[in-house]
Design an enzyme around this catalytic site. Sequence first.
Site: not given
Length: 296
Positions: A134, A162
């Site tokens: 992330y 992400k």
Amino acid sequence: MSNPKGPFVAIVTPFDDREEVNVTALTRQIERQAAAGNGVFCAGTNGEFYTLSFEEKVLVAKTSVEAAAGRVPVLAHVGEISTHQTIVLGKAVEKLGVAAVSVVAPSFIACSQDELITHYTRVADALSVPVYLYNIPARTGNKIEPETAARLADHPNIVGIKDSAGSEESLDGFLAIARSRKNFDVLVGPDHLILHGLRNGASGCISGLGNIAPLTLNAIWNAHVAGDAAAADAAQAHYGDLRKALYAHGFPPTMVKRALYLAMPEVGKSRGPAIVSDEVNDKVALVSKTFAEAVA
């Protein structure tokens, strides 16, 4: 098992008047998203993970999985500042039935790329559930470079990233890695880049604005999958109008939570120190009235 795909909503964490997690309200929000066809990403930035205790993060993940009841996948964020605490939280959450976990780059500690590689490798080694990197350097102060992601993609338990850096350049760097590999996916974080990402190989998105406009988010995905470029463009443009109208007034997660609160008061307000002035509240109220979507 294939990696989860499609639109996910970075679900808000509802609080009651005592700022305790409101499980009933969270359950209703999960059901609302499932009805719209959106997966759930819990305890992320829009879920105010930075204000939640260890026990609350586990509670939010447990509630999300139970409320989704297999209708849509649930991803859970488990990133902490230390590698040790990330593993402890990950081990607690992976038992709950989540499809995967995401791990934000550590904050506060300035990390080299080698330190990030060691951090993520240790986490992925320790967990049985698939792990997403992330990347949100504006909040953590640590950027996951594409070269670092490419090295970590060799790990069998690291399945994607992400990316919430906010630029096409950043997103495109990770998409290039995904196109060259079978088992490394990109989930788009920035709301204005969802369609760009999907058209360039992203497997899905994790959107904060989906709390307010779940049907529009789902429409972007479905139109893209159906090959209806005009409909996808129109849905993304509507989403862009919402983003521009809302994010002009303050910290995006706080604005999302306030807009949803004004439409559905049971979700409560953001935990302090986030404060919304009366002037900003009035402006967000107009945005909420214009864009908020109810899902039966």
